[in-house]
Design an enzyme around this catalytic site. Structure first.
Site, short mmCIF file in Angstrom:
data_model
loop_
_atom_site.label_atom_id
_atom_site.label_comp_id
_atom_site.label_asym_id
_atom_site.label_seq_id
_atom_site.Cartn_x
_atom_site.Cartn_y
_atom_site.Cartn_z
N LYS B 23 46.37 55.98 -77.15
CA LYS B 23 45.49 57.06 -77.57
C LYS B 23 44.30 57.17 -76.63
O LYS B 23 43.93 58.28 -76.19
CB LYS B 23 45.01 56.80 -79.02
CG LYS B 23 44.13 57.90 -79.59
CD LYS B 23 43.51 57.48 -80.92
CE LYS B 23 44.52 57.35 -82.04
NZ LYS B 23 44.99 58.67 -82.52
N ARG B 92 38.60 54.26 -83.97
CA ARG B 92 40.04 54.15 -84.22
C ARG B 92 40.66 53.08 -83.35
O ARG B 92 40.26 52.89 -82.21
CB ARG B 92 40.74 55.46 -83.87
CG ARG B 92 40.41 56.64 -84.74
CD ARG B 92 41.06 57.89 -84.15
NE ARG B 92 40.50 59.10 -84.70
CZ ARG B 92 41.08 59.78 -85.69
NH1 ARG B 92 42.20 59.36 -86.22
NH2 ARG B 92 40.50 60.88 -86.15
N GLY B 101 49.74 53.79 -88.59
CA GLY B 101 49.33 53.31 -89.91
C GLY B 101 49.15 51.81 -90.00
O GLY B 101 48.84 51.27 -91.05
N MET B 103 47.04 49.83 -88.15
CA MET B 103 45.73 49.24 -87.87
C MET B 103 44.61 50.16 -88.34
O MET B 103 44.84 51.22 -88.88
CB MET B 103 45.63 48.91 -86.39
CG MET B 103 46.53 47.73 -86.02
SD MET B 103 46.46 47.33 -84.29
CE MET B 103 46.95 48.85 -83.54
N ARG B 338 50.90 65.78 -77.12
CA ARG B 338 52.08 64.96 -76.79
C ARG B 338 53.22 65.90 -76.46
O ARG B 338 53.15 67.11 -76.77
CB ARG B 338 52.44 64.04 -77.94
CG ARG B 338 52.74 64.82 -79.20
CD ARG B 338 52.94 63.90 -80.39
NE ARG B 338 53.03 64.72 -81.60
CZ ARG B 338 52.91 64.26 -82.82
NH1 ARG B 338 52.68 62.98 -83.02
NH2 ARG B 338 53.01 65.06 -83.86
N HIS B 454 92.06 57.22 -86.15
CA HIS B 454 92.91 58.25 -85.56
C HIS B 454 92.33 59.64 -85.82
O HIS B 454 92.20 60.46 -84.91
CB HIS B 454 94.32 58.14 -86.14
CG HIS B 454 95.24 59.23 -85.66
ND1 HIS B 454 95.48 60.36 -86.41
CD2 HIS B 454 95.94 59.37 -84.52
CE1 HIS B 454 96.31 61.14 -85.74
NE2 HIS B 454 96.61 60.55 -84.59
N ARG B 616 99.62 60.35 -68.95
CA ARG B 616 99.90 58.95 -69.30
C ARG B 616 101.27 58.87 -69.95
O ARG B 616 101.57 59.65 -70.87
CB ARG B 616 98.83 58.43 -70.26
CG ARG B 616 99.01 56.97 -70.61
CD ARG B 616 97.95 56.44 -71.55
NE ARG B 616 98.09 57.01 -72.87
CZ ARG B 616 97.24 56.79 -73.88
NH1 ARG B 616 96.18 56.05 -73.69
NH2 ARG B 616 97.43 57.32 -75.06
N SER B 799 92.29 53.86 -64.16
CA SER B 799 91.53 54.54 -65.19
C SER B 799 91.24 53.54 -66.30
O SER B 799 92.16 53.02 -66.93
CB SER B 799 92.32 55.73 -65.73
OG SER B 799 91.54 56.41 -66.70
N CYS B 867 88.66 56.70 -69.02
CA CYS B 867 89.11 57.73 -69.97
C CYS B 867 89.01 57.25 -71.40
O CYS B 867 89.59 57.82 -72.29
CB CYS B 867 90.52 58.19 -69.63
SG CYS B 867 91.78 56.92 -69.83
N TYR B 887 85.09 59.20 -61.42
CA TYR B 887 85.05 60.22 -62.47
C TYR B 887 84.98 59.58 -63.85
O TYR B 887 85.29 58.40 -64.01
CB TYR B 887 86.27 61.14 -62.38
CG TYR B 887 87.57 60.49 -62.75
CD1 TYR B 887 88.04 60.53 -64.07
CD2 TYR B 887 88.34 59.83 -61.81
CE1 TYR B 887 89.24 59.91 -64.42
CE2 TYR B 887 89.54 59.22 -62.15
CZ TYR B 887 89.98 59.26 -63.45
OH TYR B 887 91.15 58.65 -63.81
#
Lengths: 913, 913
Positions: B23, B92, B101, B103, B338, B454, B616, B799, B867, B887
């Site tokens: 802060k 503060r 909250g 401190m 912010r 699945h 595959r 892969s 993959c 890739y």
């Protein structure tokens, strides 16, 4: 390339198999050590390669050959192609590696019309001479001239048929002469030339034929099949050796011998011989050979020569030899020698004896014995001559033979065993809940599962015989029958199983008991003094612990606490624990188990004192302690049926696989009792469904259970520590260790360690003493290997669980793989070995190395061992030694194997695996 | 340690959060960039640590504080403790990391009897002043003097009760004055001293209180819970800031704003304000705030200041800001700012706009967007204000919302979908045989299984909504009911599922369609130009291939051929193939499948041309294509029953989960037909039992099938190569690739390669052309990683299949783990993440690195990709990038995520993960 092509047996280098071939080198070696070997010489493998490349014999070769023949002539006093006392030779192939039957051989070379006459004159035995002649013509015709055997055979058979003769030996001298002449005609017709009369022509053709046979189709195929690359053997040598004949009269003989008795190892000559005979007469079995001991009276001088030979062979080779000899006219010739094959007991005895005789040193005494062979010494074997046909065959899952009555469930096995009966337990497959049946039985037979199925692993652990996966046997537990084809075997019928061969026999067959001889003890003591690896045992009970100590275990590397859960008095408590629906309920059940486990550990610690005992916390998934869904459904159906008919009648307890869970006595079952049983079974069924896992191997087990149900692990930890405290109170020196299974991350270990420390404090307080123990982890997941540095921050020791690790590395479920595709994978050479039997050094080995390196980097004094099945296998033990492990732990009957293998590992350090 | 303890907002280093706290640094930064921030200063965290250590404030601190206060007095023209126009401050806490909250905070410090009078005079608002006073006394009493809130509250409540007042705002000035006096008395009684009147005494006590709050019990617990170590934040700073009031009159206001519209990304100021109010009034919700646009007319000068603030903030932070402001007497103060949180669409739009405005460069435009957030842009979402209560909740398994009619099996789904109905497919769990139901449905709901079941995996692959594992729903397929408590949902009833939240609702809820905007396309094009990794898709059909191309896929990294097996017209052929008892029978069935697969591949190649398509070969175990034992038993029972009653009557096809296998039409079933069906089902049952596996995950699957049944792989290879040949004939440019699953050794690859080469030769011959394609292997077993050098001798590409690899590395069965122990493992911190969602870099990552290193050592141009599901997750993508992969391949809806993540990976190279 040497400029020289030929080497006489007197000068060739007996160690240079690459140049002279195995047989040639052996002949040179034997000659030069002073044995009476028929004179001869070797043409080098280099010469063969040159011939094959150039397609012609190198210049000068035949001149060298003539000089070598002249040398033989001088030594033997015979003449090659001579009229009287002619020199005959054999021409044989011989590569660096033996390729039996693959390449050419020609015997009796040097026979022609002239020398034949000389041979007849010399032996005064025309039948012998013509027999040798006709054999030579056919062999030479075939090998050197490429004529089909069939062309000769047709004539041979015609002569026999015309003479009305069945056996070749019945042929007379005249008939053999007729055959010889017909054979000469065949050669003339087929080659358009007469049979070569010049003996050097014969020799040259024979040499070329042997060279060419290196590239014959079958030789090439053989080399491919056995992976014999040019680096291993390149080209064949040719061995030209003086023929000697054991069949020239009564001062001739032929025989085979061992320098010591291969059955017992006794230091006495052992062998058989036949007077006036050829080697093939022994093979043909027409005459029965006599023990060589009879030569002492029959041929005393030759017996002396034979003893002399035996001593020379052993002094030179420092190993028991298996040799062939021929006696020609009173002179003993040694034709061949090689290391003798013996059974394990004889190997052990000869090792001890040869050291005592200062023939060999202890390392050699250890190295000459194959560690694997020692296991057969620990189990009963079937007598050799029982002559029974096996009823069926399964996998040889745990060695040894056993006879007993068939029993189809563990409870009945226990009941019958109490009456003193020998038992063979038959199951489709076994589960941990059958464990009390294993203790009761002499042997176990299953119709399903592989060599690493539950039955196999447990039986091996106990040293009991087991045949697994005998798929031809249908086991019907309900009707108490084992069915093989038409044969029904009832409960109580005697059978015999041979866990070493996998054979199963009807009825009893006497067995030869095991022997753990003084010689074996001496040998293993030598092994221990050499080895760096310590040998521990995988053992779960005080009985097997004592057995393991007897075999020389120096500690327990793996005690599976769950094995203790399966006894009849514990399983109901375990089931209550599993059925518990809250931590409170579970703790109530655990509280009952606690004193039992504590006492188990105490007895075990006492049995092993002062050696370390590594206790693994609960590992298998909980559903393994429950019956299958299928079985529960059946039992419920039966119970519901009984509910409708029960009136104080006896209920057939055979319906239940595990009657020990049912309320007893059965003949007084009231309705309420059955209803209670039904309620319990229904609860169990619900739990079974709740606990169902798709892949139990990768499921809720090991330390994952300890995280989900810390109260279970806490009970076990407290049992171990209180057992330790009680031992200490009695001043028994013990070394307890706690091991956590299935760990993947240091966080798990940390949490178990916290439990341990808390309970340690409580127990130390309670017993007013300080506990000293180790805390460690299994390394049986791949992730544990990759995070070994973090694990070593907490663990004092690692223990590789290579069974599970192999499954994870290969993504092979052991039970499925061994039944489905592993046999194909081995047959077709996709895998060299079954990785569950032979540790996969190239794949899994890399992960083990990673774990060792990371672990020791973090904690240099980290103790590392292995407690998978591989821990008992010699090649894996060598790998573990090279990896720097501290111990291997294996089932009790593998301990002698492992002790010897550990010594080998040390002695063979630095040599490739 | 700095000798200096305090830093005015004008001089403090706005980047040094460690010293000034978050802060404090923010306030310094805002001040120094020229914003109108209330003057103040920071006491450093070092001072805090010194105080905590010495237990006394460092010498000279309060002198420094006085000098800082003097500076504020000069800037504000007010006096701390002054009689008129008094300076009030807030005190503060503020650590390097925000700990909301945790401190201490004290407002309005500087009030005492004197300054109170001054405040009344200045504001002419006694009620305001007394309200501030009583709040200060209580806050100070509590925080600095340790008095319980309760001691104050009892008086406060008594006054309210006596006055008959409910709401605090109704208290009058007099009543607040009375309360203040009572509060002063409380302090006197509790501390035995009067309330400190000296403002510097107040300030010193407040500073000490803030310091001490760093070690309060709750702050320590918070830091432990969120793992905030001293390295991250050590001690708290103290911020002393001039109080400004938005409630001093109509020239005062308070509000919050965004520099751009966070809902749409429009470049316009966005926010709300209240005139004459305090921040807490907005929170209390008593008055409704107005949009800041209204300030333009109501407070034109302040609106100008606000616009000015907005531009300054964006110019400085180069990011959309979310800020708080207060207007005191016409002057706008910025109290806090912010980075603004926005939805994904707004993030994308603002990135594009800010680049156009030259506010940021493209790398920053890419990096400011969280890749994960992009997925929400591709799926329909539930409207925000539907206000429906969910009926049940499952796991958010595949994002997006969908409404439709409940259907309980795939065949019915297909049938109803043809009528144009929207469908939600409900199953206990799905199997590959349900795949046609996925295509027909808008969404999938299962009562069992996890986020990688699945159903989840397939739904994600297709981009369909899926809620999995909704265990509160009981799905009864037989009676076509889904039951939740008392509620029965019948087939055809409408429901809505939200795969992003896991919620399930009764009835239909309107959804907002997905958007793949031009801005998103632009952004992703920038990402592509930055990224090194290429993005491929895991896709099995031409439809999803087209979708993937639309999302920017540059190829198919994984086409699972078995997905093609499950359509209604193929499954019976596949089943015939599985039931075959000989190679011949199997080849007959395969011959029927062949043209179908070939055409499938051709369509797929065409759809993806000219990009690579990696096919595959068959992976799942064969039993996955068969119904379960349980289901077959049920169906057989039903069929046998029908056999007894059939007389041309219609048979309720609902009995069957998969009626597509049964002969049709059902209403004409004769006895023979049923008997045939029974025979078939019995065959299937026998096969199911034969194929049963204990651990199917580690079973007879992948290349192991190819080794056992080469005819299956050969059919697939021929399909691929003929499809390729047909494309080439049409001059379509394609890049086919063949990939082998589950490989553990080069021998397997070699054998498949031999099949490929043989078939290639045949196809090239048949089509008279040359084929060009790649041959590669999945790396999804641990052993493949360890033997990658040998595999790379044969494979052109690797892969990584990280789903299976994760299972093997952890020894976790995904389906079991996610239901049984993974939730516990995450909750208790044993694992930081679910390794099936977040790639386990520390364990599995080591094996991937081993595979990459060994593979590239052998074949430097080896192409390597991933993959597994992880291929679509940003952190895993960064790891893959750093590992040098070529890739990543992921499901179609993850492609935009992956494209952006790949750009991030490149931009963040070298930064720790």
């Amino acid at each position: 390339m040497n400029s020289r092509h030929t080497y006489s047996f007197n000068t060739g280098d007996g160690k240079n198999k690459a140049l002279l071939g195995g047989k040639g080198a052996n002949l040179c070696e034997m000659t030069q050590m002073g044995l009476n070997v028929p004179p001869g010489f070797v043409i080098s493998t280099e010469t063969c390669l040159s011939y094959l490349q150039q397609n012609s014999l190198p210049a000068g070769l035949m001149d060298e050959v003539r000089r070598q023949i002249a040398g033989i002539e001088e030594l033997t006093g015979r003449q090659f192609g001579g009229n009287s006392d002619p020199l005959l030779v054999s021409v044989r192939s011989g590569a660096a590696i033996s390729m039996p039957g693959m390449m050419a051989t020609i015997l009796n070379l040097g026979l022609n019309k002239q020398t034949l006459a000389g041979l007849i004159e010399m032996t005064d035995d025309p039948r012998f001479a013509y027999d040798a002649y006709r054999r030579f013509i056919q062999m030479f015709g075939k090998v050197a001239l490429g004529i089909d055997d069939e062309k000769f055979d047709v004539h041979f058979n015609t002569v026999k048929r015309n003479a009305g003769i069945k056996a070749d030996v019945a042929l007379s001298s005249d008939q053999l002469q007729e055959i010889s002449e017909l054979f000469l005609k065949v050669v003339h017709e087929e080659t358009a030339r007469p049979f070569p009369e010049d003996v050097y022509d014969q020799l040259e053709l024979a040499i070329k034929a042997v060279f060419l046979s290196w590239q014959s189709h079958k030789a090439v195929a053989y080399r491919r099949a056995f992976n014999i690359t040019p680096k291993i053997a390149n080209g064949t040598a040719v061995n030209i050796v003086t023929m000697v004949f054991g069949n020239m009269g009564d001062d001739c003989a032929t025989g085979v011998g061992f320098t010591r008795n291969p059955g017992t190892g006794e230091n006495e000559i052992y062998g058989e011989y036949l007077v006036n005979a050829q080697g093939e007469d022994v093979v043909a079995g027409i005459r029965t050979p006599k023990p060589v001991q009879e030569m002492r009276s029959e041929m005393p001088e030759q017996y002396r020569q034979l003893q002399n030979l035996r001593h020379k062979l052993e002094a030179y080779y420092r190993e028991i030899q298996d040799f062939e000899f021929t006696i020609e006219r009173g002179v003993l010739y040694c034709l061949q020698t090689r290391n003798g094959k013996m059974n394990a007991a004889a190997m052990v005895k000869t090792s001890i004896d040869m050291v005592a005789e200062e023939l060999i040193d202890k390392p050699r005494a250890l190295l000459r014995i194959n560690p694997e062979s020692l296991e057969q010494l620990l189990h009963p074997q079937l007598g050799l001559h029982h002559n029974r046909q096996p009823l069926a065959q399964g996998l040889p899952a745990s060695p040894g033979a056993a006879s007993g009555k068939c029993v189809f469930d563990a409870d009945t096995a226990v009941r019958l065993a109490k009456t003193g009966a020998d038992i063979i337990l038959l199951r489709e497959e076994t589960k941990p809940e059958d464990i009390h049946g294993f203790f009761a039985a002499q042997g176990i037979l299953t119709s399903r599962g592989g060599k690493t199925s539950h039955a196999a692993v447990v039986a091996r652990g106990m040293g009991k015989a087991c045949v697994a996966g005998a798929e031809d046997i249908h086991i019907d537990v309900r009707s108490r029958l084992a069915i093989v084809g038409d044969i029904h075997i009832k409960e109580g019928d005697p059978i015999t199983i041979d866990g070493s061969s996998g054979n199963i026999y009807l009825g009893r067959i006497p067995t030869i008991p095991s022997s753990f001889s003084e010689e074996l003890k001496t040998l293993l003591a030598w092994a221990d003094s050499v080895a760096r690896l310590r040998i521990y045992a995988n053992v779960d009970t005080p009985e097997t612990a004592r057995l393991a100590i007897g075999y020389g275990a120096k500690g327990i590397g793996l005690c599976r606490t769950e094995r203790m859960f399966n006894a009849c008095d514990r399983l109901p408590l375990v089931i209550d624990m599993i059925l518990a629906n809250s931590t409170d309920e579970r703790e109530t059940a655990l509280a009952k188990l606690f004193p039992i486990q504590r006492d188990d550990f105490q007895t075990l610690f006492e049995a092993m004192a002062p050696h370390p005992v590594t206790v693994r916390l609960l590992d298998p998934p909980m559903h393994e302690f429950l019956p299958s869904e299928h079985q529960l459904l059946e039992e419920l159906e039966a119970l519901r049926h009984y509910l409708t008919i029960v009136k104080g009648r006896r209920i057939a307890m055979e319906t239940f696989n595990r009657p020990c869970e049912l309320p007893a006595p059965f003949n007084q079952l009231g309705k309420e009792v059955i209803m209670e049983a039904i309620a319990k079974k229904e609860l169990m069924l619900a739990k079974v469904l709740e606990l169902y896992e798709v892949n139990p191997m990768l499921g809720h087990r090991g330390v994952r259970l300890g995280m989900s149900y810390p109260e279970i692990y806490k009970m076990q930890i407290r049992s171990i520590l209180e057992a330790a405290a009680r031992c200490l109170k009695q001043r028994i020196q013990i070394e307890p260790e706690i091991m956590v299974p299935q760990v993947i991350t240091a966080q798990e270990l940390k949490k178990v360690k916290e439990m341990v420390e808390q309970i340690r404090a409580e127990v130390e307080d309670q017993y007013r003493l300080k506990l000293d123990f180790k805390f460690g982890t299994m390394i049986e997941t791949v992730r544990a290997c990759t995070r070994a540095d973090r694990l070593a921050e907490i663990a004092h020791f690692f223990s590789f669980g290579t069974n599970d690790l192999t499954q994870a590395v290969f993504s092979f479920s052991r039970e499925d793989a061994e039944n489905k595709f592993l046999p194909l994978y081995k047959e077709s050479g996709i895998l060299e070995d079954n990785p569950f039997e032979n540790l996969d050094i190239r794949g899994l080995g890399k992960l083990m190395k990673m774990a060792v390196d990371l672990g020791r980097e973090q904690r240099p004094d980290l103790r590392i061992g292995i407690c998978g099945e591989h821990g008992g296998h010699p090649r894996s033990i060598r790998f573990c030694h090279n990896l720097g492990l501290d111990y291997v732990s294996c089932s009790a009957p593998r301990i002698p194997v492992a002790r010897l293998a550990a010594a080998h590992a040390k002695l063979l350090e630095g040599q490739s695996l």
